[in-house]
Design a protein around this motif. Structure first.
Motif, PDB file in Angstrom:
ATOM      1  N   THR A  99      41.453  56.046  34.629  1.00 62.01           N
ATOM      2  CA  THR A  99      40.263  56.242  35.465  1.00 62.01           C
ATOM      3  C   THR A  99      39.281  55.077  35.360  1.00 62.01           C
ATOM      4  N   ALA A 100      39.701  53.998  34.730  1.00 62.13           N
ATOM      5  CA  ALA A 100      38.808  52.845  34.547  1.00 62.13           C
ATOM      6  C   ALA A 100      38.432  52.243  35.904  1.00 62.13           C
ATOM      7  N   PRO A 101      37.229  51.692  36.027  1.00 59.72           N
ATOM      8  CA  PRO A 101      36.809  51.048  37.284  1.00 59.72           C
ATOM      9  C   PRO A 101      37.772  49.933  37.684  1.00 59.72           C
ATOM     10  N   SER A 102      38.074  49.862  38.963  1.00 66.77           N
ATOM     11  CA  SER A 102      38.993  48.845  39.474  1.00 66.77           C
ATOM     12  C   SER A 102      38.247  47.555  39.789  1.00 66.77           C
ATOM     13  N   ILE A 103      38.834  46.448  39.412  1.00 61.97           N
ATOM     14  CA  ILE A 103      38.250  45.142  39.710  1.00 61.97           C
ATOM     15  C   ILE A 103      38.101  44.939  41.214  1.00 61.97           C
ATOM     16  N   LEU A 104      38.989  45.550  42.003  1.00 59.52           N
ATOM     17  CA  LEU A 104      38.941  45.362  43.451  1.00 59.52           C
ATOM     18  C   LEU A 104      37.654  45.921  44.051  1.00 59.52           C
ATOM     19  N   ASP A 105      37.029  46.864  43.357  1.00 56.39           N
ATOM     20  CA  ASP A 105      35.765  47.430  43.842  1.00 56.39           C
ATOM     21  C   ASP A 105      34.565  46.529  43.542  1.00 56.39           C
ATOM     22  N   PHE A 106      34.790  45.462  42.778  1.00 58.54           N
ATOM     23  CA  PHE A 106      33.691  44.589  42.373  1.00 58.54           C
ATOM     24  C   PHE A 106      33.835  43.177  42.918  1.00 58.54           C
ATOM     25  N   LEU A 107      34.859  42.941  43.732  1.00 59.02           N
ATOM     26  CA  LEU A 107      35.048  41.608  44.295  1.00 59.02           C
ATOM     27  C   LEU A 107      33.938  41.292  45.284  1.00 59.02           C
ATOM     28  N   ASN A 108      33.337  40.122  45.136  1.00 62.33           N
ATOM     29  CA  ASN A 108      32.342  39.709  46.124  1.00 62.33           C
ATOM     30  C   ASN A 108      33.048  39.180  47.369  1.00 62.33           C
ATOM     31  N   GLU A 109      32.272  38.753  48.338  1.00 62.28           N
ATOM     32  CA  GLU A 109      32.839  38.337  49.625  1.00 62.28           C
ATOM     33  C   GLU A 109      33.806  37.164  49.459  1.00 62.28           C
ATOM     34  N   GLU A 110      33.423  36.200  48.632  1.00 59.73           N
ATOM     35  CA  GLU A 110      34.275  35.016  48.434  1.00 59.73           C
ATOM     36  C   GLU A 110      35.602  35.390  47.774  1.00 59.73           C
ATOM     37  N   SER A 111      35.542  36.219  46.749  1.00 62.22           N
ATOM     38  CA  SER A 111      36.762  36.624  46.035  1.00 62.22           C
ATOM     39  C   SER A 111      37.676  37.462  46.923  1.00 62.22           C
ATOM     40  N   THR A 112      37.064  38.332  47.726  1.00 58.91           N
ATOM     41  CA  THR A 112      37.855  39.147  48.649  1.00 58.91           C
ATOM     42  C   THR A 112      38.580  38.263  49.651  1.00 58.91           C
ATOM     43  N   ALA A 113      37.865  37.271  50.191  1.00 57.29           N
ATOM     44  CA  ALA A 113      38.463  36.363  51.176  1.00 57.29           C
ATOM     45  C   ALA A 113      39.609  35.574  50.551  1.00 57.29           C
ATOM     46  N   TYR A 114      39.432  35.161  49.303  1.00 54.67           N
ATOM     47  CA  TYR A 114      40.491  34.400  48.626  1.00 54.67           C
ATOM     48  C   TYR A 114      41.745  35.257  48.483  1.00 54.67           C
ATOM     49  N   PHE A 115      41.585  36.487  48.032  1.00 53.74           N
ATOM     50  CA  PHE A 115      42.733  37.378  47.830  1.00 53.74           C
ATOM     51  C   PHE A 115      43.422  37.675  49.158  1.00 53.74           C
ATOM     52  N   VAL A 116      42.646  37.833  50.211  1.00 54.24           N
ATOM     53  CA  VAL A 116      43.228  38.075  51.535  1.00 54.24           C
ATOM     54  C   VAL A 116      44.095  36.895  51.948  1.00 54.24           C
ATOM     55  N   LYS A 117      43.631  35.675  51.684  1.00 52.39           N
ATOM     56  CA  LYS A 117      44.418  34.494  52.044  1.00 52.39           C
ATOM     57  C   LYS A 117      45.731  34.436  51.264  1.00 52.39           C
ATOM     58  N   VAL A 118      45.681  34.742  49.958  1.00 47.74           N
ATOM     59  CA  VAL A 118      46.912  34.736  49.162  1.00 47.74           C
ATOM     60  C   VAL A 118      47.914  35.725  49.748  1.00 47.74           C
ATOM     61  N   LYS A 119      47.454  36.919  50.063  1.00 50.10           N
ATOM     62  CA  LYS A 119      48.360  37.935  50.625  1.00 50.10           C
ATOM     63  C   LYS A 119      48.876  37.515  51.998  1.00 50.10           C
ATOM     64  N   THR A 120      48.033  36.832  52.764  1.00 53.51           N
ATOM     65  CA  THR A 120      48.466  36.344  54.080  1.00 53.51           C
ATOM     66  C   THR A 120      49.610  35.343  53.934  1.00 53.51           C
ATOM     67  N   TYR A 121      49.487  34.433  52.965  1.00 51.22           N
ATOM     68  CA  TYR A 121      50.553  33.456  52.736  1.00 51.22           C
ATOM     69  C   TYR A 121      51.831  34.135  52.248  1.00 51.22           C
ATOM     70  N   LEU A 122      51.696  35.114  51.359  1.00 50.84           N
ATOM     71  CA  LEU A 122      52.878  35.837  50.881  1.00 50.84           C
ATOM     72  C   LEU A 122      53.567  36.557  52.041  1.00 50.84           C
ATOM     73  N   ASP A 123      52.766  37.160  52.919  1.00 58.50           N
ATOM     74  CA  ASP A 123      53.332  37.837  54.102  1.00 58.50           C
ATOM     75  C   ASP A 123      54.066  36.826  54.993  1.00 58.50           C
ATOM     76  N   ALA A 124      53.452  35.652  55.169  1.00 58.34           N
ATOM     77  CA  ALA A 124      54.072  34.627  56.014  1.00 58.34           C
ATOM     78  C   ALA A 124      55.392  34.144  55.434  1.00 58.34           C
ATOM     79  N   LEU A 125      55.498  34.144  54.098  1.00 55.52           N
ATOM     80  CA  LEU A 125      56.731  33.724  53.429  1.00 55.52           C
ATOM     81  C   LEU A 125      57.766  34.845  53.351  1.00 55.52           C
TER      82      LEU A 125
END
Length: 430
Positions: A220-246
């Motif tokens: 039940t520990a707090p998830s790091i994903l709930d604390f990502l700021n806008e910049e960190s969220t955008a970075y993670f989205v880009k990584v997943k986008t590249y993985l999807d493209a590959l």
């Protein structure tokens, strides 16, 4: 007194070591295709390197390192992992000043950790890994994940799973750390002594505690994903986008962490899900880090890397029933029919070896029949019988052991004769 292996180590014998060579060649080939260059660092380093680079709150530093003093009372440690040594070399040799950036390095070699040996986990183990230093581009995060997945797939593994997460930037991690402390502090006395120490120093380490992993507060520990700021969220989205493209399939796991302060953004693990492996077992782990180069007095430099265990790789191959095809090749076995042919046989074997062929003869005083059996056991492609008649005539028969076909060749140039024999079969040229 019978001497035996130290506990937690093993011998890799002929018949098995060829599989290791094969795996090493595959890893090297893939790294070179991805434009990573090899680096080789010492097996031991100053202890402070790992205390600063791995962290004194980790089990590795606090419990598992092989540390000793040299004759001048300097504290040295057998390397427990590869990243700290690579980054130390990056700073010491000023690789950050190279024209080609980012600096992309791979390594392979023995590591040492004092822990209870079990299965594929040994006190001396072999790790392969790589580091990309100098780029903040999320595309390189996807690149090294792709490299690792390519390695496992080219070896034939099918039952593997990629798990990814984001640790965010420093601001995001600080907010997450405060939430973790508030979450665990009221019941921290229910956790192990190590976790009680970690609470304020590095609460993220509580999430991957080996002792308390089943405690309800972990789930039940707090998830790091709930604390990502806008910049960190955008970075993670880009990584997943590249993985999807590959075309790389992955699962996002918010509990996947790296407990060191300098880790940030992408973290990932590749696991075996093969039935014969038991529970999910991590084969490879990696992530992005920022601050490690500065920790070693280098300039501000981002990095990302991974490490994988070779012993665990072989366990995964066994679990999937994958047998690597790495039979040793023997081109020609020279059989001697008479004692007078021995000297000539020695010179012919040497000639073939110096010209790029694998060649062998008998060194056990076997009769002809025994020599032919030895050639068959060694799976020799050709055999050549050498006796007094052959010596007198300057020619002999070269026999293809697969087809039984025989070719006459001259003893004064057996290399040309063997090359010609290879050209005649399946278009194979040696």
């Amino acid at each position: 007194m019978q001497m035996k292996l130290p506990r937690g180590t093993r011998d890799i014998l002929p018949g098995e070591v060829e599989k290791w060579h094969y795996v090493e060649r595959v890893f090297q080939s893939i790294c070179e295709r991805f434009q990573y260059e090899e680096i080789r660092t010492p097996i031991f380093e100053h202890t402070e390197l790992f205390q600063r680079g791995v962290g004194d709150t980790t089990d590795i530093v606090s419990k598992e390192m092989y540390t000793f003093e040299d004759k001048k009372n300097r504290s040295l440690t057998l390397r427990p992992e590869g990243t700290a040594s690579v980054v130390r070399a990056f700073v010491e040799h000023k690789l950050f000043g190279q024209v080609n950036q980012p600096v992309k390095l791979y390594y392979s070699g023995p590591m040492f950790r004092y822990e209870r040996p079990q299965g594929a986990r040994q006190r001396q183990f072999t790790q392969m890994g790589l580091e990309a230093l100098g780029s903040n581009d999320p595309a390189i995060d996807a690149e090294i994940i792709s490299l690792a997945m390519t390695f496992y797939k080219e070896l034939g593994l099918q039952n593997i799973e990629l798990v990814v997460n984001s640790l965010g930037d420093k601001e995001s991690r600080l907010k997450h750390k405060e939430a973790l402390v508030a979450h665990f502090e009221p019941q921290i006395d229910e956790f192990c002594a190590d976790c009680q120490v970690r609470l304020h120093k590095n609460p993220l380490r509580i999430l991957d505690c080996k002792v308390d992993h089943a405690h309800p507060l972990i789930a039940t520990a707090p998830s790091i994903l709930d604390f990502l700021n806008e910049e960190s969220t955008a970075y993670f989205v880009k990584v997943k986008t590249y993985l999807d493209a590959l075309g790389i399939t992955y699962t996002v796991d918010p509990t996947l962490v790296r407990g060191l302060d300098y880790y940030n953004h992408t973290t990932f693990e590749i696991m075996s899900t093969a039935e014969g492996f038991g529970a999910k077992s991590t084969l490879c782990g990696g992530g992005r880090y920022h601050g490690l180069v500065q920790e070693f007095d280098g300039p501000e430099t981002p990095g990302i890397g991974f490490g994988l265990g070779v012993e665990r790789l072989f366990a995964a191959l066994d679990a999937e029933g994958i047998e690597l095809q790495v039979a040793r090749e023997l081109d020609c076995y020279i059989v001697t029919a008479t004692e007078s042919a021995e000297v000539k046989a020695v010179t012919l074997v040497n000639e073939l070896r110096l010209n790029g062929f694998s060649a062998e003869k008998d060194y056990m005083g076997r009769k002809m029949k025994g020599q032919l059996k030895d050639a068959d056991r060694k799976k020799s492609r050709f055999t050549m019988v050498l006796g007094d008649t052959e010596l007198e005539n300057g020619v002999c028969k070269l026999k293809n052991m697969q087809t039984g076909e025989q070719t006459e060749i001259k003893l004064d140039n057996v290399t040309a004769g063997l090359k010609a024999a290879y050209k005649q079969i399946e278009g194979e040229i040696k």
